[in-house]
Motif scaffolding. Sequence first.
Motif, PDB file in Angstrom:
ATOM      1  N   ASP A  63       0.827  -1.202   0.000  1.00 35.09           N
ATOM      2  CA  ASP A  63       0.000   0.000   0.000  1.00 35.09           C
ATOM      3  C   ASP A  63       0.864   1.255   0.000  1.00 35.09           C
ATOM      4  N   PHE A  64       0.366   2.268  -0.681  1.00 37.34           N
ATOM      5  CA  PHE A  64       1.072   3.549  -0.759  1.00 37.34           C
ATOM      6  C   PHE A  64       0.066   4.662  -0.541  1.00 37.34           C
ATOM      7  N   PRO A  65       0.422   5.711   0.163  1.00 33.25           N
ATOM      8  CA  PRO A  65       1.696   5.973   0.830  1.00 33.25           C
ATOM      9  C   PRO A  65       1.893   5.114   2.078  1.00 33.25           C
ATOM     10  N   GLU A  68       5.001   4.849   7.479  1.00 30.98           N
ATOM     11  CA  GLU A  68       6.212   5.519   7.972  1.00 30.98           C
ATOM     12  C   GLU A  68       6.517   6.808   7.209  1.00 30.98           C
ATOM     13  N   LEU A  69       6.060   6.883   5.964  1.00 25.19           N
ATOM     14  CA  LEU A  69       6.260   8.094   5.168  1.00 25.19           C
ATOM     15  C   LEU A  69       5.374   9.232   5.662  1.00 25.19           C
ATOM     16  N   CYS A  70       4.229   8.891   6.226  1.00 29.60           N
ATOM     17  CA  CYS A  70       3.237   9.893   6.608  1.00 29.60           C
ATOM     18  C   CYS A  70       3.411  10.437   8.019  1.00 29.60           C
ATOM     19  N   ARG A  71       4.405   9.965   8.743  1.00 32.17           N
ATOM     20  CA  ARG A  71       4.588  10.423  10.121  1.00 32.17           C
ATOM     21  C   ARG A  71       5.333  11.741  10.205  1.00 32.17           C
ATOM     22  N   ALA A  72       6.282  11.954   9.314  1.00 35.74           N
ATOM     23  CA  ALA A  72       7.100  13.173   9.359  1.00 35.74           C
ATOM     24  C   ALA A  72       6.301  14.378   8.877  1.00 35.74           C
ATOM     25  N   GLY A  73       6.840  15.587   9.113  1.00 33.32           N
ATOM     26  CA  GLY A  73       6.139  16.825   8.757  1.00 33.32           C
ATOM     27  C   GLY A  73       5.849  16.958   7.275  1.00 33.32           C
ATOM     28  N   TYR A  77       2.329  16.071   4.567  1.00 34.64           N
ATOM     29  CA  TYR A  77       1.770  16.907   3.490  1.00 34.64           C
ATOM     30  C   TYR A  77       1.677  16.102   2.191  1.00 34.64           C
ATOM     31  N   PHE A  78       2.759  15.377   1.867  1.00 38.12           N
ATOM     32  CA  PHE A  78       2.757  14.556   0.660  1.00 38.12           C
ATOM     33  C   PHE A  78       1.641  13.520   0.708  1.00 38.12           C
ATOM     34  N   CYS A  79       1.490  12.840   1.845  1.00 31.08           N
ATOM     35  CA  CYS A  79       0.466  11.797   1.967  1.00 31.08           C
ATOM     36  C   CYS A  79      -0.933  12.371   1.776  1.00 31.08           C
TER      37      CYS A  79
END
Length: 199
Positions: A63-65, A68-73, A77-79
């Motif tokens: 699955d994407f995003p 772990e990618l969505c935790r940072a600042g 935003y990207f997610c």
Amino acid sequence: MTRVSVYSAALVTSVVATAMIIASIAAPNWVSYSVTTAQGETFEKHIGLQKSCSSLDAPACRDFPYPELCRAGEGRYFCSMWRTVGFMASLAAILCLAGLVGFAVILSGGKYKRETGWPFVVGMLSLVAVVEFVVISIAAYLFENDDQFTIPGWNLDFSWYLGTVSAALCLLAAAGLAVSAYLLPPEEGYEFLEDPLDA
């Protein structure tokens, strides 16, 4: 006045555009990365609206995003933006299907429906095109500005181009219907029979 042939051409165009939207949503090929090592091995990663597939991952797709990618600042935003792209692409597909139902109703309704129904179909196709242009614009913006795509080897891929062509087809079909409604003469109405007494 729009004719059956004009509606039929617009319907075929709309069916093709709908298939392209659905294919672009299903295929994980919006953004891709490919690099070949000095040993001749090629590593690839393909990102879609819901899945990411890589030749390095096991399993190959996930699955994407990623969570772990969505935790940072900046990752958050990207997610959010990427999920918005996925939602809007699904909305465009639903609107396209509603437009196909509109075509079916108008084409089965006779001359009066063809004369008066074209604004609905033109509006629906235009709305689909606008939504799709927003989708491909956000995806292109994220590709150009997000840090994860700064490494050389990333490029917009097949699904992004499918979305672009689909939006253009919807816009062309809408323009063709609108122009035909104003420029084509009315369809032939009732034919008057000759009066046998005047003969």
